[in-house]
Design an enzyme around this catalytic site. Structure first.
Site, PDB file in Angstrom:
ATOM      1  N   LEU A 127       0.836  -1.201   0.000  1.00 55.42           N
ATOM      2  CA  LEU A 127       0.000   0.000   0.000  1.00 55.42           C
ATOM      3  C   LEU A 127       0.872   1.252   0.000  1.00 55.42           C
ATOM      4  CD1 LEU A 127      -3.175   0.594   2.176  1.00 55.42           C
ATOM      5  CD2 LEU A 127      -1.598   2.433   1.652  1.00 55.42           C
ATOM      6  N   HIS A 231       7.559   1.722  11.333  1.00 58.05           N
ATOM      7  CA  HIS A 231       8.091   3.020  10.922  1.00 58.05           C
ATOM      8  C   HIS A 231       7.077   4.096  11.304  1.00 58.05           C
ATOM      9  CE1 HIS A 231       9.337   6.245   8.140  1.00 58.05           C
ATOM     10  NE2 HIS A 231      10.517   5.656   8.124  1.00 58.05           N
TER      11      HIS A 231
END
Length: 337
Positions: A127, A231
């Protein structure tokens, strides 16, 4: 502006390549390599073209199109059965407890064990949303459109879904986790290993990665701190996955230590709550804000719209019907936004 999710085609190569250059590394499923992306699009076309329902190791690539301009502004992917062409490797965090009678001391250590536990799962991944479009819920549209695709092609997917989140990458584009483990054995930087994996696959991991468990306590503090953490740009994605019913079960990526999220396919909220019915009307003025999808395989399309469930049927708004290229009597899948 009007946006629709649709099947990717070979004509989307340049758009995907331009977006791949914006990922910042650590994004294996969208490498900035034209040959790799071309192969991925060919494989996706083959998956969309196959009509049989048996599960095979396939990749479906979807894109987000701005229908006003024709520009592709995002993408996502679905993998029907990981670990079939080559083993799907993960590290699993396990514990080992040992006791010394002489010292009267019990020690519990955490280990990273290289496993293939997740082979055969289906995966949602790849994505990416163009930085200029990260507003208006388009990330949610891309992410959740995958579940309506799965719901409408359920026999092509397994009973468990996984999603890998990118781990912590430092300012140099390196990975503290990789530097502490993989980098010791491969003589490659994280970026080099990540790029090699994206283009050639991870068989080199099977060839060279040590098979014995790694004691987490023996890693650097920098590496220990990032294990299982997403992240910063992936924190919202992790919350979205948790809202869908995914959970972190101690599996981490072998490259950057990012978390792998897992969920039973039929219990993912956007699949379990999806409504399937024929369109009764395409002139709905007001209704529930929803994601609405129609079409099979190559013809799959998904967009935001308004719906009103009427038993086994559903009414939708005119714009959604136009974006989906459908009319009364056509079948749609929908889920509340």
């Amino acid at each position: 502006m009007s946006f629709v999710i649709r099947a990717a085609t070979a004509q989307d190569l340049q758009h995907l390549y331009e977006m791949a250059k914006l990922t910042g590394g650590g994004f294996t499923n969208l490498p900035p390599d034209r040959n790799a992306l071309t192969t991925k699009l060919k494989n996706s076309d083959a998956a969309f073209s196959r009509t049989a329902d048996e599960i095979e190791a396939e990749t479906f690539v979807l894109v987000l199109e701005d229908t006003d301009t024709g520009a592709v502004r995002g993408t996502c992917q679905l993998f029907t059965a990981v670990g079939q062409a080559w083993p799907f490797y993960s590290y699993r965090i396990t514990t080992l407890t040992q006791h010394s009678q002489e010292l009267k001391r019990t020690i519990t250590a955490e280990l990273l064990s290289l496993v293939n536990d997740l082979g055969g799962c289906s995966e949602v991944g790849g994505l990416f949303l163009h930085p200029g479009q990260r507003a208006g819920g388009l990330g949610m549209l891309i992410a959740r459109s995958r579940y309506l695709f799965i719901a409408s092609h359920r026999k092509r997917f397994g009973n468990k879904l996984l999603a890998e989140l990118r781990g912590i990458i430092d300012e140099r584009g390196g990975s503290p986790f990789w530097d502490a483990i993989g980098g010791k054995f491969f003589g490659m930087s994280f970026q080099e290993a990540d790029e090699f994996n994206a283009i050639h696959g991870n068989q080199f991991i099977a060839d060279l990665m040590p098979k014995h468990p790694v004691y987490i306590a023996m890693l650097s503090e920098e590496a220990r701190k990032v294990i299982g953490l997403p992240h910063p740009s992936g924190r919202a994605a992790m919350r979205m996955l948790e809202n869908e019913g995914y959970s972190y079960q101690g599996y981490v990526d072998i490259f950057d230590g990012g978390p792998t999220m897992l969920a039973p396919t039929n219990k993912v909220r956007s699949i379990a709550d999806a409504h399937h019915g024929a369109v009764e009307s395409t002139t709905l003025d007001k209704g529930e804000k929803s994601l609405i999808a129609a079409g099979h395989l190559h013809n799959f399309r998904c967009c935001f719209g308004a719906r009103e469930v009427r038993g086994d049927a559903v009414a939708i708004d005119a714009q959604a019907a136009d974006l989906l290229q459908i009319g009364e009597g056509d079948a749609v899948w929908s889920v509340l936004r």
